[in-house]
Design an enzyme around this catalytic site. Structure first.
Site, PDB file in Angstrom:
ATOM      1  N   GLU A 191     -49.180  -4.163  -2.082  1.00 53.31           N
ATOM      2  CA  GLU A 191     -49.353  -5.597  -2.370  1.00 53.31           C
ATOM      3  C   GLU A 191     -48.000  -6.096  -2.861  1.00 53.31           C
ATOM      4  O   GLU A 191     -47.524  -5.684  -3.928  1.00 53.31           O
ATOM      5  CB  GLU A 191     -50.430  -5.823  -3.435  1.00 53.31           C
ATOM      6  CG  GLU A 191     -50.578  -7.311  -3.769  1.00 53.31           C
ATOM      7  CD  GLU A 191     -51.758  -7.608  -4.678  1.00 53.31           C
ATOM      8  OE1 GLU A 191     -52.799  -6.901  -4.609  1.00 53.31           O
ATOM      9  OE2 GLU A 191     -51.640  -8.571  -5.473  1.00 53.31           O
ATOM     10  N   THR A 238     -37.692  -5.256 -12.834  1.00 54.39           N
ATOM     11  CA  THR A 238     -37.219  -6.517 -13.420  1.00 54.39           C
ATOM     12  C   THR A 238     -38.116  -7.682 -13.024  1.00 54.39           C
ATOM     13  O   THR A 238     -38.306  -8.623 -13.761  1.00 54.39           O
ATOM     14  CB  THR A 238     -35.770  -6.839 -12.973  1.00 54.39           C
ATOM     15  OG1 THR A 238     -35.680  -6.561 -11.596  1.00 54.39           O
ATOM     16  CG2 THR A 238     -34.762  -6.072 -13.775  1.00 54.39           C
ATOM     17  N   ARG A 277     -57.889  -3.710 -17.819  1.00 53.32           N
ATOM     18  CA  ARG A 277     -56.691  -3.359 -18.579  1.00 53.32           C
ATOM     19  C   ARG A 277     -57.015  -2.319 -19.633  1.00 53.32           C
ATOM     20  O   ARG A 277     -58.137  -2.239 -20.130  1.00 53.32           O
ATOM     21  CB  ARG A 277     -56.127  -4.605 -19.265  1.00 53.32           C
ATOM     22  CG  ARG A 277     -55.530  -5.629 -18.326  1.00 53.32           C
ATOM     23  CD  ARG A 277     -54.917  -6.746 -19.145  1.00 53.32           C
ATOM     24  NE  ARG A 277     -53.874  -6.218 -19.996  1.00 53.32           N
ATOM     25  CZ  ARG A 277     -52.571  -6.216 -19.676  1.00 53.32           C
ATOM     26  NH1 ARG A 277     -52.168  -6.754 -18.548  1.00 53.32           N
ATOM     27  NH2 ARG A 277     -51.686  -5.696 -20.498  1.00 53.32           N
ATOM     28  N   ASN A 297     -59.354 -12.864  -7.382  1.00 55.41           N
ATOM     29  CA  ASN A 297     -59.160 -12.191  -8.663  1.00 55.41           C
ATOM     30  C   ASN A 297     -59.913 -12.978  -9.742  1.00 55.41           C
ATOM     31  O   ASN A 297     -59.612 -14.153  -9.979  1.00 55.41           O
ATOM     32  CB  ASN A 297     -57.653 -12.135  -8.967  1.00 55.41           C
ATOM     33  CG  ASN A 297     -57.362 -11.383 -10.239  1.00 55.41           C
ATOM     34  OD1 ASN A 297     -58.000 -11.618 -11.254  1.00 55.41           O
ATOM     35  ND2 ASN A 297     -56.406 -10.478 -10.197  1.00 55.41           N
ATOM     36  N   HIS A 334     -59.079  -6.590 -12.808  1.00 56.61           N
ATOM     37  CA  HIS A 334     -58.143  -5.701 -13.494  1.00 56.61           C
ATOM     38  C   HIS A 334     -58.771  -5.225 -14.793  1.00 56.61           C
ATOM     39  O   HIS A 334     -59.017  -6.031 -15.697  1.00 56.61           O
ATOM     40  CB  HIS A 334     -56.856  -6.495 -13.774  1.00 56.61           C
ATOM     41  CG  HIS A 334     -55.751  -5.697 -14.384  1.00 56.61           C
ATOM     42  ND1 HIS A 334     -54.527  -6.243 -14.683  1.00 56.61           N
ATOM     43  CD2 HIS A 334     -55.665  -4.396 -14.751  1.00 56.61           C
ATOM     44  CE1 HIS A 334     -53.751  -5.316 -15.209  1.00 56.61           C
ATOM     45  NE2 HIS A 334     -54.420  -4.183 -15.274  1.00 56.61           N
ATOM     46  N   ARG A 344     -58.460  -6.665 -22.328  1.00 58.04           N
ATOM     47  CA  ARG A 344     -58.173  -8.038 -22.757  1.00 58.04           C
ATOM     48  C   ARG A 344     -59.084  -9.070 -22.085  1.00 58.04           C
ATOM     49  O   ARG A 344     -59.394 -10.089 -22.644  1.00 58.04           O
ATOM     50  CB  ARG A 344     -56.703  -8.278 -22.436  1.00 58.04           C
ATOM     51  CG  ARG A 344     -56.250  -9.617 -22.268  1.00 58.04           C
ATOM     52  CD  ARG A 344     -54.785  -9.725 -21.901  1.00 58.04           C
ATOM     53  NE  ARG A 344     -53.854  -8.780 -22.507  1.00 58.04           N
ATOM     54  CZ  ARG A 344     -52.565  -8.731 -22.187  1.00 58.04           C
ATOM     55  NH1 ARG A 344     -52.063  -9.556 -21.306  1.00 58.04           N
ATOM     56  NH2 ARG A 344     -51.772  -7.851 -22.750  1.00 58.04           N
ATOM     57  N   GLU A 395     -57.950  -3.269 -10.005  1.00 60.59           N
ATOM     58  CA  GLU A 395     -56.549  -3.177 -10.443  1.00 60.59           C
ATOM     59  C   GLU A 395     -56.526  -2.336 -11.702  1.00 60.59           C
ATOM     60  O   GLU A 395     -57.330  -2.554 -12.615  1.00 60.59           O
ATOM     61  CB  GLU A 395     -56.000  -4.567 -10.774  1.00 60.59           C
ATOM     62  CG  GLU A 395     -55.596  -5.362  -9.582  1.00 60.59           C
ATOM     63  CD  GLU A 395     -55.039  -6.722  -9.989  1.00 60.59           C
ATOM     64  OE1 GLU A 395     -54.736  -6.938 -11.174  1.00 60.59           O
ATOM     65  OE2 GLU A 395     -54.949  -7.566  -9.103  1.00 60.59           O
ATOM     66  N   HIS A 426     -49.962 -12.907  -6.515  1.00 60.53           N
ATOM     67  CA  HIS A 426     -49.440 -13.399  -7.799  1.00 60.53           C
ATOM     68  C   HIS A 426     -48.771 -14.754  -7.615  1.00 60.53           C
ATOM     69  O   HIS A 426     -47.795 -14.878  -6.887  1.00 60.53           O
ATOM     70  CB  HIS A 426     -48.467 -12.433  -8.476  1.00 60.53           C
ATOM     71  CG  HIS A 426     -48.388 -12.704  -9.961  1.00 60.53           C
ATOM     72  ND1 HIS A 426     -49.168 -12.044 -10.879  1.00 60.53           N
ATOM     73  CD2 HIS A 426     -47.690 -13.610 -10.657  1.00 60.53           C
ATOM     74  CE1 HIS A 426     -48.921 -12.527 -12.080  1.00 60.53           C
ATOM     75  NE2 HIS A 426     -48.024 -13.480 -11.966  1.00 60.53           N
ATOM     76  N   HIS A 478     -59.427 -14.280 -14.727  1.00 54.84           N
ATOM     77  CA  HIS A 478     -59.282 -15.480 -15.564  1.00 54.84           C
ATOM     78  C   HIS A 478     -60.621 -16.037 -16.023  1.00 54.84           C
ATOM     79  O   HIS A 478     -60.701 -16.712 -17.047  1.00 54.84           O
ATOM     80  CB  HIS A 478     -58.458 -16.541 -14.851  1.00 54.84           C
ATOM     81  CG  HIS A 478     -57.017 -16.133 -14.717  1.00 54.84           C
ATOM     82  ND1 HIS A 478     -56.179 -16.041 -15.794  1.00 54.84           N
ATOM     83  CD2 HIS A 478     -56.309 -15.736 -13.644  1.00 54.84           C
ATOM     84  CE1 HIS A 478     -54.995 -15.627 -15.393  1.00 54.84           C
ATOM     85  NE2 HIS A 478     -55.044 -15.426 -14.082  1.00 54.84           N
TER      86      HIS A 478
HETATM   87  N1  PXP Z   1     -52.355  -9.400  -7.658  1.00 53.02           N
HETATM   88  C1  PXP Z   1     -52.104  -8.676  -8.765  1.00 53.02           C
HETATM   89  C2  PXP Z   1     -51.729  -7.247  -8.611  1.00 53.02           C
HETATM   90  C3  PXP Z   1     -52.220  -9.250 -10.040  1.00 53.02           C
HETATM   91  O1  PXP Z   1     -51.976  -8.508 -11.122  1.00 53.02           O
HETATM   92  C4  PXP Z   1     -52.605 -10.597 -10.141  1.00 53.02           C
HETATM   93  C5  PXP Z   1     -52.713 -11.248 -11.474  1.00 53.02           C
HETATM   94  O2  PXP Z   1     -53.759 -10.792 -12.216  1.00 53.02           O
HETATM   95  C6  PXP Z   1     -52.883 -11.304  -8.956  1.00 53.02           C
HETATM   96  C7  PXP Z   1     -52.729 -10.688  -7.738  1.00 53.02           C
HETATM   97  C8  PXP Z   1     -53.345 -12.724  -8.986  1.00 53.02           C
HETATM   98  O3  PXP Z   1     -52.347 -13.548  -9.499  1.00 53.02           O
HETATM   99  P1  PXP Z   1     -52.682 -15.068  -9.810  1.00 53.02           P
HETATM  100  O4  PXP Z   1     -53.700 -15.090 -10.879  1.00 53.02           O
HETATM  101  O5  PXP Z   1     -51.362 -15.630 -10.214  1.00 53.02           O
HETATM  102  O6  PXP Z   1     -53.196 -15.668  -8.530  1.00 53.02           O
END
Ligand code: PXP
Length: 247
Positions: free
Chosen positions: A160, A110, A54, A7, A52, A58, A79, A200, A10
């Site tokens: 997922e 939640t 968004r 991913n 992703h 962002r 995503e 995640h 970041h």
């Molecule tokens: N999977 C999904 C659906 C996510 O939204 C994210 C976060 O953007 C990740 C995986 C990756 O999470 P992390 O950055 O904590 O590894």
């Protein structure tokens, strides 16, 4: 072999921290470029690239997503929220897969997964549109039976499982319970005929346990790999994670 979806959001977050309001006049000096990062990560062994887009743009921007589609050699996993705008975009872009994630409060359970049960019709329509276009849909959900079973009923081929609650509990008393929930979720997903991915909060420490979950196809990992890459470079960060996923 568990596959790695990297991913790259970041990386775009760092770029946007400086260049969100920069005019086009900044030319090519807009760094770091998440697409360039993706290409190096692929060469280092990433099996797919996840990004992703968004609704508030962002971090990833539309042009990033289109450049990824044109340039990466592995798979593009987009995503996105389950909205008309994003469905239209995905049908034009034709990523290899989409992962439906919650963006507005009413879509979130939640623990932070997509509430498929509470958004049944919208999710069903989105999955149907993607299935018709030959795009695999993954649903980012908590490891809860009703969500998993409904994912299968709505004909989503993939899920997922949200590993965030487990990752947050890793050094606390709830870890065993959260890991057990994930184990049950993987098993139930597999019984329902779903391809089971997870993501995640997965990092270089908890991967030792996460990798023992049954029936795992792919892990989507972002933050820990991008963070490590600041010190070691993205090739090392991807290579080390892959070897810890599949020692
Ligand atoms: N999977 C999904 C659906 C996510 O939204 C994210 C976060 O953007 C990740 C995986 C990756 O999470 P992390 O950055 O904590 O590894």
């Amino acid at each position: 072999m568990i596959l790695l979806g990297l991913n790259i959001d970041h990386c775009a977050t760092v770029r946007q921290a400086r260049y969100r309001t920069a005019a086009e006049s900044t030319g090519g000096a807009v760094e770091p470029d998440p697409v360039a990062l993706a290409l190096v990560a692929e060469r280092a062994g990433a099996d797919g690239i996840t990004a992703h887009l968004r609704e508030d743009r962002r971090h990833m921007l539309d042009r990033d997503i289109w450049r990824l589609r044109e340039s990466i050699a592995t798979r593009l996993n987009l995503e996105m929220a389950c909205t008309a705008e994003m469905v239209k975009l995905a049908l034009e872009l034709k990523p290899d897969s989409v992962c439906l994630v919650p963006e507005s409060r009413e879509e979130i359970t939640t623990e932070g997964g997509l509430d498929v049960v509470g958004n049944r019709e919208r999710v069903r329509d989105c999955v149907a549109a993607m299935n018709a276009a030959g795009i695999k849909t993954s649903l980012f959900i908590d490891p809860d039976e009703p969500q998993i079973e409904l994912a299968a009923e709505l004909k989503a081929p993939w899920i997922e499982l949200h590993t965030g609650a487990y990752a947050n509990a890793y050094f606390g008393p709830e870890r065993t319970r959260e890991f057990h929930r994930l184990r049950l979720g993987c098993a139930r997903g597999n019984e329902c005929g779903l391809v089971v991915n997870a993501g995640h909060g997965i990092n270089y420490v908890n991967i030792a346990e996460v990798r023992t979950l049954p029936h795992l196809h792919e892990l989507n990992i972002g933050h820990s790999i991008i963070s490590r890459a600041l010190f070691t470079g993205i090739e090392e960060a991807v290579g080390t994670m892959k070897s810890r996923m599949n020692p």
